[in-house]
Design a protein around this motif. Structure first.
Motif, PDB file in Angstrom:
ATOM      1  N   GLU A 261       0.830  -1.204   0.000  1.00  0.00           N
ATOM      2  CA  GLU A 261       0.000   0.000   0.000  1.00  0.00           C
ATOM      3  C   GLU A 261       0.869   1.260   0.000  1.00  0.00           C
ATOM      4  OE1 GLU A 261      -3.693   1.946   2.516  1.00  0.00           O
ATOM      5  OE2 GLU A 261      -2.402   0.496   3.515  1.00  0.00           O
TER       6      GLU A 261
ATOM      7  N   CYS B   6       2.458   1.686  -3.472  1.00  0.00           N
ATOM      8  CA  CYS B   6       1.466   2.127  -4.462  1.00  0.00           C
ATOM      9  C   CYS B   6       1.047   3.574  -4.229  1.00  0.00           C
ATOM     10  CB  CYS B   6       0.247   1.211  -4.435  1.00  0.00           C
ATOM     11  SG  CYS B   6       0.582  -0.417  -5.141  1.00  0.00           S
ATOM     12  N   GLU B   7       0.946   3.965  -2.981  1.00  0.00           N
ATOM     13  CA  GLU B   7       0.595   5.351  -2.678  1.00  0.00           C
ATOM     14  C   GLU B   7       1.692   6.294  -3.153  1.00  0.00           C
ATOM     15  OE1 GLU B   7      -0.319   8.166   1.171  1.00  0.00           O
ATOM     16  OE2 GLU B   7      -0.695   6.024   1.341  1.00  0.00           O
ATOM     17  N   ALA B   8       2.943   5.928  -2.891  1.00  0.00           N
ATOM     18  CA  ALA B   8       4.069   6.788  -3.288  1.00  0.00           C
ATOM     19  C   ALA B   8       4.197   6.886  -4.800  1.00  0.00           C
ATOM     20  CB  ALA B   8       5.363   6.252  -2.687  1.00  0.00           C
TER      21      ALA B   8
ATOM     22  N   ASP C  52       1.689   6.290  -6.930  1.00  0.00           N
ATOM     23  CA  ASP C  52       0.375   6.569  -7.503  1.00  0.00           C
ATOM     24  C   ASP C  52       0.016   5.508  -8.549  1.00  0.00           C
ATOM     25  OD1 ASP C  52      -2.044   7.894  -7.844  1.00  0.00           O
ATOM     26  OD2 ASP C  52      -1.245   9.164  -9.446  1.00  0.00           O
ATOM     27  N   CYS C  53       0.031   4.242  -8.090  1.00  0.00           N
ATOM     28  CA  CYS C  53      -0.246   3.129  -8.997  1.00  0.00           C
ATOM     29  C   CYS C  53      -1.099   2.090  -8.295  1.00  0.00           C
ATOM     30  CB  CYS C  53       1.060   2.513  -9.490  1.00  0.00           C
ATOM     31  SG  CYS C  53       2.005   1.671  -8.199  1.00  0.00           S
ATOM     32  N   GLN C  54      -1.465   1.060  -9.024  1.00  0.00           N
ATOM     33  CA  GLN C  54      -2.199  -0.074  -8.497  1.00  0.00           C
ATOM     34  C   GLN C  54      -1.241  -1.249  -8.352  1.00  0.00           C
ATOM     35  OE1 GLN C  54      -5.585  -0.249  -7.626  1.00  0.00           O
ATOM     36  NE2 GLN C  54      -5.352   1.973  -7.802  1.00  0.00           N
TER      37      GLN C  54
END
Length: 58
Positions: free
Chosen positions: A32, A35-37, A39-41
């Motif tokens: 998580e 992905c947050e850093a 900006d992806c899935q």
């Protein structure tokens, strides 16, 4: 979360293991954060590779 903030969450050794593909497991909280850093899935950075040495019991 910015990329430099990921470094606060992970050790350099853990980042190296992830980068080289040698990680066998990853915590959802770590996934998580990545992905947050970025900006992806998760599917953008993970690939399923079947374990050919695994023998499925019938």
């Amino acid at each position: 979360m910015l990329v430099h903030e990921i470094r606060k969450e992970f050790t350099l050794a853990n980042l190296s293991i992830l980068k080289t593909g040698k990680a066998k497991v990853i915590r959802f909280s770590n996934l998580e954060a990545i992905c947050e850093a970025l900006d992806c899935q998760p599917g953008d950075i993970l690939e399923y590779v079947p374990n050919r040495n695994y023998i499925k019991e019938e």
